[in-house]
Write an enzyme that holds these catalytic residues in place. Structure first.
Site, PDB file in Angstrom:
ATOM      1  CE  LYS A   1     -23.185 -22.097  42.976  1.00 56.14           C
ATOM      2  NZ  LYS A   1     -22.460 -20.910  42.773  1.00 56.14           N
TER       3      LYS A   1
ATOM      4  CG  HIS B   1     -16.231 -21.463  16.605  1.00 58.10           C
ATOM      5  ND1 HIS B   1     -15.735 -21.243  15.351  1.00 58.10           N
ATOM      6  CD2 HIS B   1     -17.071 -20.428  16.874  1.00 58.10           C
ATOM      7  CE1 HIS B   1     -16.225 -20.107  14.877  1.00 58.10           C
ATOM      8  NE2 HIS B   1     -17.043 -19.595  15.790  1.00 58.10           N
TER       9      HIS B   1
ATOM     10  CB  CYS C   1      -9.447 -24.135  59.520  1.00 61.22           C
ATOM     11  SG  CYS C   1      -8.507 -25.478  58.806  1.00 61.22           S
TER      12      CYS C   1
ATOM     13  CE  LYS D   1     -20.300 -18.627  51.727  1.00 60.91           C
ATOM     14  NZ  LYS D   1     -20.539 -18.985  50.336  1.00 60.91           N
TER      15      LYS D   1
ATOM     16  CD  GLU E   1     -19.668 -24.381  43.622  1.00 62.55           C
ATOM     17  OE1 GLU E   1     -18.877 -23.939  44.448  1.00 62.55           O
ATOM     18  OE2 GLU E   1     -20.652 -23.722  43.214  1.00 62.55           O
TER      19      GLU E   1
ATOM     20  NE  ARG F   1     -13.055 -19.596  58.334  1.00 63.89           N
ATOM     21  CZ  ARG F   1     -12.628 -18.550  57.649  1.00 63.89           C
ATOM     22  NH1 ARG F   1     -13.509 -17.660  57.232  1.00 63.89           N
ATOM     23  NH2 ARG F   1     -11.381 -18.380  57.380  1.00 63.89           N
TER      24      ARG F   1
ATOM     25  CG  ASN G   1      -7.748 -20.410  58.858  1.00 65.31           C
ATOM     26  OD1 ASN G   1      -7.652 -21.210  57.935  1.00 65.31           O
ATOM     27  ND2 ASN G   1      -8.270 -19.204  58.711  1.00 65.31           N
ATOM     28  N   GLY G   2      -4.710 -21.913  58.180  1.00 61.96           N
ATOM     29  CA  GLY G   2      -3.665 -21.457  57.269  1.00 61.96           C
ATOM     30  C   GLY G   2      -2.681 -22.575  56.980  1.00 61.96           C
TER      31      GLY G   2
ATOM     32  CD1 TRP H   1     -12.100 -27.716  53.211  1.00 69.69           C
ATOM     33  CD2 TRP H   1      -9.969 -27.135  52.868  1.00 69.69           C
ATOM     34  NE1 TRP H   1     -11.847 -27.816  51.868  1.00 69.69           N
ATOM     35  CE2 TRP H   1     -10.549 -27.469  51.634  1.00 69.69           C
ATOM     36  CE3 TRP H   1      -8.628 -26.738  52.897  1.00 69.69           C
ATOM     37  CZ2 TRP H   1      -9.843 -27.410  50.433  1.00 69.69           C
ATOM     38  CZ3 TRP H   1      -7.929 -26.689  51.708  1.00 69.69           C
ATOM     39  CH2 TRP H   1      -8.540 -27.023  50.499  1.00 69.69           C
TER      40      TRP H   1
ATOM     41  CD  GLU I   1     -22.604 -18.953  39.826  1.00 66.51           C
ATOM     42  OE1 GLU I   1     -21.389 -19.064  39.581  1.00 66.51           O
ATOM     43  OE2 GLU I   1     -23.080 -19.140  40.960  1.00 66.51           O
TER      44      GLU I   1
HETATM   45  C1  F6R Z   1     -18.879 -21.091  44.173  1.00 67.24           C
HETATM   46  C2  F6R Z   1     -18.159 -20.336  45.182  1.00 67.24           C
HETATM   47  C3  F6R Z   1     -16.724 -20.024  44.923  1.00 67.24           C
HETATM   48  C4  F6R Z   1     -16.394 -18.599  45.418  1.00 67.24           C
HETATM   49  C5  F6R Z   1     -14.893 -18.335  45.285  1.00 67.24           C
HETATM   50  C6  F6R Z   1     -14.531 -16.938  45.741  1.00 67.24           C
HETATM   51  O1  F6R Z   1     -20.192 -21.339  44.546  1.00 67.24           O
HETATM   52  O2  F6R Z   1     -18.690 -20.000  46.200  1.00 67.24           O
HETATM   53  O3  F6R Z   1     -16.389 -20.181  43.586  1.00 67.24           O
HETATM   54  O4  F6R Z   1     -17.126 -17.686  44.666  1.00 67.24           O
HETATM   55  O5  F6R Z   1     -14.181 -19.267  46.065  1.00 67.24           O
HETATM   56  O6  F6R Z   1     -14.888 -16.723  47.073  1.00 67.24           O
HETATM   57  P1  F6R Z   1     -15.015 -15.264  47.656  1.00 67.24           P
HETATM   58  O7  F6R Z   1     -16.177 -14.609  46.970  1.00 67.24           O
HETATM   59  O8  F6R Z   1     -15.275 -15.449  49.120  1.00 67.24           O
HETATM   60  O9  F6R Z   1     -13.740 -14.561  47.364  1.00 67.24           O
END
Ligand code: F6R
Length: 618
Positions: free
Chosen positions: A491, A510, A2, A613, A494, A30, A104-105, A78, A487
């Site tokens: 990506k 394996h 949020c 995010k 996501e 957020r 938020n929380g 969110w 990674e």
């Molecule tokens: C993936 C992504 C998440 C963040 C994770 C940690 O694209 O963005 O996996 O890397 O939620 O977030 P931070 O770096 O803000 O602690």
């Protein structure tokens, strides 16, 4: 998660609404399942909220314009408690509409409080945990007539993590905020002041900010900012200046933030390296305010992080162990926190985080410090919680990352943790000065190499479009290529909602090889044929095994690597780069591929479904 924004100014105008909507646009990363605003002016309190993205809220305000105001709140949600509906959107009002609150929380004791309030005759209009705080605040405000005093009473009743902002219908010159384990920063203006989940909320209006501490209540008026602890005593908030440019948080001609941020990567690396080497080529990490004697004694490094940031940590493990000869463990922060990790005074914990607000990582940092470990935060967002709670902070200077999925922060995290590794090697004498200088020279060459990879964008786009209907993709890598494969798969999941899995290439035989079948697409990150040629030969064998079973190997390989061409279905060449630094270029084609494939499927690459995010809940 949020996003929240608050504003108060000395003129009756549309500015509170403009600040709230502008801030919400910047904070949408957020959360984006509903949005709302509250305004306070001479006619009292106006609350407008809608499920869906901010456009729906704006459309509602276009149809029924809000009156001018002195103060305003904004919230982008969110969902945690209650589905994304108009009723569950924030702000929530209490006391027959006398006060409005955004949150938020998660309020962990909301059920108990809800029962208590319901027994006293309060009728609830939503399924959220937040609404209890609105009703508690209304009752406290009725009794005290003072919004700050009322907020102090409310926070004393709440358990869990929260940032709250509140306004009252008869107090148009006041906005009150409170924070516990959730972010809140203050923006300082002339005749106006701001509050936000992070500086992006008010970056357009001011660069002067205050970082609030844990368990603090802040009251802003147009001319004043006062901060109290939850115990009601005056408390200190730390001033800082935001070094981001407001333009850094706009798309700047790119179709999406994701696209822009992929193209920001050369700059993100260059800025992260800037100003950290003296004329003699010695590395200085001035921010690392940990006694050098302690750093020399460190016998273990534990990286704690989540998601993409944890993959940056995995990359760093290879380099730091090689340069410093210190064992490095990389652990997902949520796993670290809830087992019984062996950390002590000789452990250096490195918390990697873009947002600085990831609750799992915050808890891991707290736990590590409780055990006597020193914690260095590798962080992108100034004024956030994790650097404040750590012993030292090493900032990545990637600029604001707005797209929900991380790209440039990942690259900057690798660059910053490499600086940390080189610094420790310099300090402990495990590398000679000329060896440190040589790696730094190679690091400085990375931005230009990423630029060259970006030149392949059109080809990668065509490849992605041709694969828009693929149901599952595997990613393989060895050594530092392994976290790059992880990674790349993350990506794709996501952004494109396609099943993807990353494996260590040596693990193929394996088990995962059972998934290899005709038509299967397998991305392979191939190590440089120069230097550690054993690695290269082994990955080539993997590609041969894939090909023999009719699968399509799409290979990321170094320019001049002629051996791969005959085995792979497609090769994306990247500039020659020393093995340990190769992830900084090899990941870029994988980011572009995921972004382009999602775009080809018509998906929103900046705000993928279900994600936020900043994951500020555990
Ligand atoms: C993936 C992504 C998440 C963040 C994770 C940690 O694209 O963005 O996996 O890397 O939620 O977030 P931070 O770096 O803000 O602690």
């Amino acid at each position: 998660m949020c996003g929240i924004v608050g504003y108060v100014g000395n003129a009756l105008s549309t500015k509170p609404l403009d600040v709230a909507l502008g801030g919400l646009r910047r904070l949408q990363y957020r959360g984006y399942d509903s949005a709302g605003i509250a305004l306070v002016g001479p006619t009292g309190l106006t609350v407008v909220k809608r499920a869906g993205k901010i456009d729906r809220l704006e459309a509602a305000l276009f149809e029924n314009p809000a009156p001018p105001a002195y103060a305003g709140l904004g919230h982008t949600r969110w969902a945690t408690h209650g589905r994304p509906t108009d009723a569950n959107a924030h702000p929530h009002v209490g006391g027959k509409g006398r006060v409005a609150i955004v949150h938020n929380g998660i309020l962990e004791n909301h059920l108990v409080l809800r029962e208590e309030l319901a027994a006293s005759g309060v009728a609830f209009g939503s399924q959220t945990d937040t609404e209890v705080a609105a009703h508690l605040l209304a009752a406290a405000y009725e009794e005290t007539g003072d919004l700050t005093a009322a907020m102090l009473r409310v926070v004393a009743r709440l358990e869990g993590a929260f940032t709250l902002l509140a306004v009252a219908d008869d107090a148009p010159s006041t906005v009150v905020g409170a924070r516990r384990s959730s972010p809140l920063v203050v923006g300082l203006g002339a005749g106006e002041n701001f509050l936000g989940s992070d500086v992006a909320a008010f970056i357009e209006h001011t660069h002067d900010a205050l970082e609030l501490g844990e368990d603090q209540v802040v009251t802003i008026t147009p001319e004043t900012v006062s901060v109290l602890g939850f115990d009601g005593r005056p408390a200190i908030a730390r001033p800082f200046t935001v070094d981001w440019d407001a333009n850094a948080a706009v798309k700047g001609g790119f179709s999406t933030f994701m696209n822009k941020e992929i193209h920001d990567q050369p700059d993100a690396v260059a800025k992260t390296l800037l100003g950290r080497v003296d004329a003699a080529g010695r590395l200085h990490l001035d921010e690392l305010r940990i006694d050098e004697r302690l750093l020399r004694r460190v016998d273990k490094i534990v990286v704690v992080a989540c998601g993409t940031a944890a993959y940056a940590g995995l990359v760093a493990k290879y380099a730091i162990e090689h340069w410093c000869r210190i064992p490095v463990e990389v652990e997902l922060a949520h796993e670290f926190r809830y087992r019984d990790p062996v950390v002590g005074e000789k452990t250096l914990v490195v918390a990697i985080t873009q947002s600085g607000e990831t609750m799992d990582t915050i808890q891991a940092v707290r736990h590590a410090r409780d055990q006597g470990a020193k914690v260095v935060a590798v962080v992108n967002t100034m004024g956030s919680t994790i650097p404040r709670e750590s012993d030292a902070a090493l900032y990545t200077h990637a600029g604001p990352e707005v797209a929900v999925a991380s790209t440039k922060a990942f690259i900057a995290q690798i660059a910053a943790t490499y600086l940390l590794g080189l610094y420790l090697a310099q300090l402990r004498g495990t590398l000679f000065a000329d060896e440190v200088r040589a790696v730094l020279t190679e690091l400085r060459a990375i931005p230009a190499k990423i630029e060259r990879v970006l030149e392949s964008e059109e080809r990668i786009r065509e490849l992605a479009i041709s694969m828009a209907d693929v149901g599952s993709i595997l990613y393989l890598g060895r050594h530092v290529g392994y976290p790059v494969a992880l990674e790349g798969a993350l990506k794709l999941k996501e952004l494109a909602y396609i099943h993807a899995e990353g494996f260590a290439a040596g693990e193929l035989k394996h088990g995962p090889i059972a998934l290899i079948e005709p038509g299967r697409v397998v991305f392979v990150v191939v190590p440089s044929p120069r230097g550690r040629d054993q690695l290269h030969a082994k990955v080539l064998s993997n590609i041969a095994e894939i090909k023999a079973r009719g699968a399509r190997a799409v290979v990321i390989a170094e320019e001049g690597d002629d051996d791969v061409a005959s085995l792979a279905a497609e090769v994306i060449f990247v500039p020659p780069t020393p093995t340990l630094l190769a992830p900084l270029v090899a990941v870029v084609p994988l980011q572009i591929f995921a972004c382009e494939l999602a775009t080809a499927k018509g998906l929103d690459v900046d705000q993928p479904r279900n994600l936020a995010k900043s994951v500020t809940v555990e």
